[in-house]
Design a protein around this motif. Structure first.
Motif, PDB file in Angstrom:
ATOM      1  N   ILE A  38      19.538  16.328 -35.346  1.00 12.55           N
ATOM      2  CA  ILE A  38      18.193  15.203 -35.475  1.00 12.55           C
ATOM      3  C   ILE A  38      17.373  15.170 -35.793  1.00 12.55           C
ATOM      4  O   ILE A  38      16.674  16.065 -35.290  1.00 12.55           O
ATOM      5  CB  ILE A  38      19.318  13.550 -35.362  1.00 12.55           C
ATOM      6  CG1 ILE A  38      18.637  13.826 -34.129  1.00 12.55           C
ATOM      7  CG2 ILE A  38      20.750  13.347 -35.297  1.00 12.55           C
ATOM      8  CD1 ILE A  38      19.443  12.582 -32.982  1.00 12.55           C
ATOM      9  N   ASP A  39      16.720  14.354 -37.016  1.00 10.19           N
ATOM     10  CA  ASP A  39      15.221  14.559 -36.864  1.00 10.19           C
ATOM     11  C   ASP A  39      14.670  13.132 -36.234  1.00 10.19           C
ATOM     12  O   ASP A  39      13.285  13.520 -35.782  1.00 10.19           O
ATOM     13  CB  ASP A  39      14.532  14.229 -38.041  1.00 10.19           C
ATOM     14  CG  ASP A  39      15.739  15.293 -39.319  1.00 10.19           C
ATOM     15  OD1 ASP A  39      15.068  15.863 -38.478  1.00 10.19           O
ATOM     16  OD2 ASP A  39      15.780  15.055 -40.163  1.00 10.19           O
ATOM     17  N   ILE A  40      15.299  12.031 -35.940  1.00  9.12           N
ATOM     18  CA  ILE A  40      14.872  10.555 -35.454  1.00  9.12           C
ATOM     19  C   ILE A  40      15.409   9.786 -34.605  1.00  9.12           C
ATOM     20  O   ILE A  40      17.463  10.651 -35.272  1.00  9.12           O
ATOM     21  CB  ILE A  40      14.911  10.017 -36.670  1.00  9.12           C
ATOM     22  CG1 ILE A  40      13.087  10.087 -37.320  1.00  9.12           C
ATOM     23  CG2 ILE A  40      13.379   8.107 -36.219  1.00  9.12           C
ATOM     24  CD1 ILE A  40      13.478   9.769 -38.775  1.00  9.12           C
TER      25      ILE A  40
ATOM     26  N   LYS B 200      17.466  12.177 -40.896  1.00  8.00           N
ATOM     27  CA  LYS B 200      18.568  12.316 -40.019  1.00  8.00           C
ATOM     28  C   LYS B 200      17.956  11.550 -39.104  1.00  8.00           C
ATOM     29  O   LYS B 200      17.246  11.481 -38.371  1.00  8.00           O
ATOM     30  CB  LYS B 200      19.509  13.086 -39.215  1.00  8.00           C
ATOM     31  CG  LYS B 200      19.960  14.381 -40.886  1.00  8.00           C
ATOM     32  CD  LYS B 200      20.969  15.390 -40.401  1.00  8.00           C
ATOM     33  CE  LYS B 200      19.764  16.081 -39.767  1.00  8.00           C
ATOM     34  NZ  LYS B 200      20.419  17.708 -39.601  1.00  8.00           N
ATOM     35  N   ILE B 201      18.982  10.338 -38.613  1.00  8.92           N
ATOM     36  CA  ILE B 201      18.926   9.477 -37.550  1.00  8.92           C
ATOM     37  C   ILE B 201      19.955   9.453 -36.895  1.00  8.92           C
ATOM     38  O   ILE B 201      21.047   8.730 -37.524  1.00  8.92           O
ATOM     39  CB  ILE B 201      18.311   8.103 -38.197  1.00  8.92           C
ATOM     40  CG1 ILE B 201      17.098   7.832 -38.889  1.00  8.92           C
ATOM     41  CG2 ILE B 201      17.901   6.980 -37.054  1.00  8.92           C
ATOM     42  CD1 ILE B 201      16.707   6.359 -39.109  1.00  8.92           C
ATOM     43  N   GLY B 202      20.024   9.732 -35.716  1.00  6.33           N
ATOM     44  CA  GLY B 202      20.953  10.447 -34.674  1.00  6.33           C
ATOM     45  C   GLY B 202      21.297   8.634 -34.096  1.00  6.33           C
ATOM     46  O   GLY B 202      20.404   8.789 -32.819  1.00  6.33           O
TER      47      GLY B 202
ATOM     48  N   VAL C 120      17.841   6.998 -45.859  1.00  7.94           N
ATOM     49  CA  VAL C 120      17.785   8.047 -44.761  1.00  7.94           C
ATOM     50  C   VAL C 120      19.778   8.538 -44.611  1.00  7.94           C
ATOM     51  O   VAL C 120      20.157   7.558 -44.966  1.00  7.94           O
ATOM     52  CB  VAL C 120      17.175   7.699 -42.812  1.00  7.94           C
ATOM     53  CG1 VAL C 120      15.800   7.451 -43.943  1.00  7.94           C
ATOM     54  CG2 VAL C 120      18.364   6.120 -42.914  1.00  7.94           C
ATOM     55  N   ARG C 121      20.172   9.277 -43.827  1.00  7.99           N
ATOM     56  CA  ARG C 121      21.256   9.644 -43.876  1.00  7.99           C
ATOM     57  C   ARG C 121      21.621   9.902 -41.850  1.00  7.99           C
ATOM     58  O   ARG C 121      20.982   9.769 -40.856  1.00  7.99           O
ATOM     59  CB  ARG C 121      21.379  10.981 -43.809  1.00  7.99           C
ATOM     60  CG  ARG C 121      22.687  11.424 -43.822  1.00  7.99           C
ATOM     61  CD  ARG C 121      24.070  12.379 -44.575  1.00  7.99           C
ATOM     62  NE  ARG C 121      23.620  14.213 -44.086  1.00  7.99           N
ATOM     63  CZ  ARG C 121      23.409  13.861 -43.089  1.00  7.99           C
ATOM     64  NH1 ARG C 121      24.997  13.814 -42.126  1.00  7.99           N
ATOM     65  NH2 ARG C 121      23.089  15.077 -42.778  1.00  7.99           N
ATOM     66  N   PHE C 122      22.825   8.758 -41.547  1.00  4.32           N
ATOM     67  CA  PHE C 122      22.969   8.279 -40.169  1.00  4.32           C
ATOM     68  C   PHE C 122      24.207   9.191 -39.476  1.00  4.32           C
ATOM     69  O   PHE C 122      24.464   9.290 -40.544  1.00  4.32           O
ATOM     70  CB  PHE C 122      23.408   6.943 -40.274  1.00  4.32           C
ATOM     71  CG  PHE C 122      21.795   5.914 -39.278  1.00  4.32           C
ATOM     72  CD1 PHE C 122      21.585   5.677 -38.584  1.00  4.32           C
ATOM     73  CD2 PHE C 122      21.888   5.457 -40.946  1.00  4.32           C
ATOM     74  CE1 PHE C 122      20.323   4.624 -38.499  1.00  4.32           C
ATOM     75  CE2 PHE C 122      20.493   4.557 -41.350  1.00  4.32           C
ATOM     76  CZ  PHE C 122      19.814   4.072 -39.787  1.00  4.32           C
TER      77      PHE C 122
ATOM     78  N   PHE D 147      12.286   3.870 -31.826  1.00 11.46           N
ATOM     79  CA  PHE D 147      12.957   5.280 -33.037  1.00 11.46           C
ATOM     80  C   PHE D 147      11.665   6.113 -32.306  1.00 11.46           C
ATOM     81  O   PHE D 147      10.443   6.057 -32.107  1.00 11.46           O
ATOM     82  CB  PHE D 147      12.513   5.660 -34.789  1.00 11.46           C
ATOM     83  CG  PHE D 147      13.067   4.365 -35.352  1.00 11.46           C
ATOM     84  CD1 PHE D 147      14.823   4.661 -35.099  1.00 11.46           C
ATOM     85  CD2 PHE D 147      13.133   3.494 -36.035  1.00 11.46           C
ATOM     86  CE1 PHE D 147      16.023   4.104 -36.054  1.00 11.46           C
ATOM     87  CE2 PHE D 147      14.043   2.534 -36.609  1.00 11.46           C
ATOM     88  CZ  PHE D 147      15.219   2.986 -36.983  1.00 11.46           C
ATOM     89  N   TYR D 148      12.196   7.066 -31.924  1.00 15.48           N
ATOM     90  CA  TYR D 148      11.548   8.354 -31.300  1.00 15.48           C
ATOM     91  C   TYR D 148      11.790   9.752 -32.413  1.00 15.48           C
ATOM     92  O   TYR D 148      13.117   9.886 -33.112  1.00 15.48           O
ATOM     93  CB  TYR D 148      12.286   8.728 -30.114  1.00 15.48           C
ATOM     94  CG  TYR D 148      11.466   7.822 -28.754  1.00 15.48           C
ATOM     95  CD1 TYR D 148      10.578   7.949 -28.052  1.00 15.48           C
ATOM     96  CD2 TYR D 148      12.409   6.495 -28.803  1.00 15.48           C
ATOM     97  CE1 TYR D 148      10.266   7.287 -27.277  1.00 15.48           C
ATOM     98  CE2 TYR D 148      11.863   6.114 -28.301  1.00 15.48           C
ATOM     99  CZ  TYR D 148      11.008   5.836 -27.465  1.00 15.48           C
ATOM    100  OH  TYR D 148      10.649   4.860 -26.157  1.00 15.48           O
ATOM    101  N   TRP D 149      10.861  10.561 -32.949  1.00 17.72           N
ATOM    102  CA  TRP D 149      11.139  11.846 -33.687  1.00 17.72           C
ATOM    103  C   TRP D 149       9.943  12.952 -32.498  1.00 17.72           C
ATOM    104  O   TRP D 149       9.010  12.216 -32.413  1.00 17.72           O
ATOM    105  CB  TRP D 149      10.542  11.759 -34.830  1.00 17.72           C
ATOM    106  CG  TRP D 149       9.261  11.248 -35.105  1.00 17.72           C
ATOM    107  CD1 TRP D 149       7.713  11.636 -34.934  1.00 17.72           C
ATOM    108  CD2 TRP D 149       8.482   9.071 -35.010  1.00 17.72           C
ATOM    109  NE1 TRP D 149       7.026  10.899 -35.116  1.00 17.72           N
ATOM    110  CE2 TRP D 149       6.930   9.733 -35.332  1.00 17.72           C
ATOM    111  CE3 TRP D 149       9.006   8.278 -34.829  1.00 17.72           C
ATOM    112  CZ2 TRP D 149       6.626   8.722 -35.651  1.00 17.72           C
ATOM    113  CZ3 TRP D 149       8.397   7.455 -35.116  1.00 17.72           C
ATOM    114  CH2 TRP D 149       7.090   7.373 -35.301  1.00 17.72           C
ATOM    115  N   LEU D 150       9.749  14.011 -33.510  1.00 12.32           N
ATOM    116  CA  LEU D 150       8.661  14.688 -32.939  1.00 12.32           C
ATOM    117  C   LEU D 150       7.539  15.273 -33.899  1.00 12.32           C
ATOM    118  O   LEU D 150       8.283  15.843 -35.224  1.00 12.32           O
ATOM    119  CB  LEU D 150       9.589  16.476 -32.774  1.00 12.32           C
ATOM    120  CG  LEU D 150      10.889  16.228 -31.765  1.00 12.32           C
ATOM    121  CD1 LEU D 150      11.585  17.620 -31.255  1.00 12.32           C
ATOM    122  CD2 LEU D 150      10.282  15.856 -30.244  1.00 12.32           C
ATOM    123  N   LYS D 151       6.805  14.993 -33.470  1.00 14.28           N
ATOM    124  CA  LYS D 151       5.622  15.523 -34.903  1.00 14.28           C
ATOM    125  C   LYS D 151       5.775  16.786 -34.873  1.00 14.28           C
ATOM    126  O   LYS D 151       5.234  16.924 -36.417  1.00 14.28           O
ATOM    127  CB  LYS D 151       4.343  15.816 -33.342  1.00 14.28           C
ATOM    128  CG  LYS D 151       3.835  13.441 -33.279  1.00 14.28           C
ATOM    129  CD  LYS D 151       3.259  13.744 -32.256  1.00 14.28           C
ATOM    130  CE  LYS D 151       2.944  12.431 -31.611  1.00 14.28           C
ATOM    131  NZ  LYS D 151       1.691  12.430 -30.978  1.00 14.28           N
TER     132      LYS D 151
END
Length: 328
Positions: free
Chosen positions: A173-175, A127-129, A154-156, A109-113
């Motif tokens: 998306i967040d993640i 939100k996970i895309g 979470v919401r996909f 999983f990837y996200w922005l800190k």
């Protein structure tokens, strides 16, 4: 997908056709990238054709979809995340895995800190895309339990593979979930702001992509499947030794790919291909204890609608045991 099929056939047509070559459709797990380069290389080099196989390569829409398609006999051969394929098997998909491509799980999983996420504990309410058939969606409940958050927290959001990074960058998306293959691309795009967790690093390391074959097709065509497996294994070995001709074949058949990005991907893929079994038994070999653990994982986290003997859904018997994965 039609374009890919035509390109694969055109490449094969450059070499003399073996007598009574058998035309076989192969469905990929996703759109073609570096991890699929060996198949395109073997087509372009004429290795499948010389072995009596005309291979039609089709882009896929997720491991779940590929496993179902092969399991139902719509495509005789395919590529699918092994854990996802086991879930499909429990629901009636009938296949045998003949070669492990990823000895380690590529899932991450990837996200922005900068969005206030420091790790999986912060995923709740986000939100996970990813695409609907993405393997990480199928396996999400297991991941959530492992990191201690509610699976429904979470919401996909449906996002195509090509839209993952733009959607993350825009905040839609967040993640996002993605294979480790494109890790370098994300590092270049986001730098120190990039957050990442590999499933294997938190103790969730089921087998990743594998070559699967419809069980009835395999029963009716044992020699063809054996030949296909050995040619494919040989192609992966060649690409491990020198990826440039393999990238040539991939880029000649698939438009819109950046060579440096694909080269970076392949270097990550070699990490995923390497474990004690693939370096000592054979490139592409499965380990019995790990497969048993993967079955228990599916049974525990997803339930098994139709129990099955996991030893019946994979085999090392078709591999050339003289071909080993490089240790470095």
């Amino acid at each position: 997908m039609k374009q890919l099929r035509l390109l694969a056939l055109a490449a094969a047509a450059l070499t003399p056709m073996s007598a009574a070559a058998e035309e076989i459709d192969m469905i990929l797990n996703w759109v073609p990238t570096a991890d699929h380069a060996p198949y395109f290389y073997a087509v372009e080099a004429g290795w499948y054709e010389e072995a009596g196989i005309t291979l039609n390569i089709e882009a896929g829409r997720g491991s779940g979809a590929a496993a179902q398609r092969v399991g139902a006999g719509i495509s005789p051969i395919g590529v699918a995340d092994m854990a996802t394929a086991l879930v499909a098997k429990s629901k009636g998909a009938d296949f045998v895995a003949v070669m492990a491509v990823y000895a380690n799980s590529p899932q991450g999983f990837y996200w922005l800190k900068s969005n206030g996420i420091s790790g999986p504990a912060d995923f709740a309410g986000r939100k996970i895309g990813n695409p609907p058939a993405d393997a990480s969606r199928v396996m999400w409940p297991m991941f959530a339990q492992e990191v201690g958050i509610a699976p429904d927290s979470v919401r996909f959001v449906n996002v195509s593979p090509q839209a993952k990074l733009p959607s993350l960058k825009s905040g839609a998306i967040d993640i996002t979930s993605d294979f480790y293959n494109e890790h370098d691309l994300k590092v270049r795009e986001f730098g120190d702001d990039l957050g990442f967790v590999a499933w294997r690093d938190i103790g969730v390391n089921p087998y990743g992509n594998a070559v699967i074959v419809n069980a009835e097709f395999m029963k009716d065509n044992p020699d063809t499947v054996a030949t296909f497996t050995k040619v494919t294994q040989r192609a992966f070995k060649a690409c491990v030794e020198n990826v440039e001709p393999c990238l040539d074949a991939l880029l000649a058949s698939v438009s819109g790919l950046d060579r440096q990005n694909q080269r970076d991907q392949w270097n990550r893929i070699k990490e995923l291909m390497r474990d004690d079994t693939t370096t000592s038994v054979a490139l592409g070999a499965f380990d019995d204890s790990r497969m048993a653990a993967d079955y228990r994982m599916v049974e525990t986290h997803f339930g098994v609608e139709q129990p099955f003997d996991v030893k019946a859904v994979y085999t090392n018997a078709l591999l050339d045991l003289t071909i080993k994965m490089a240790k470095e």
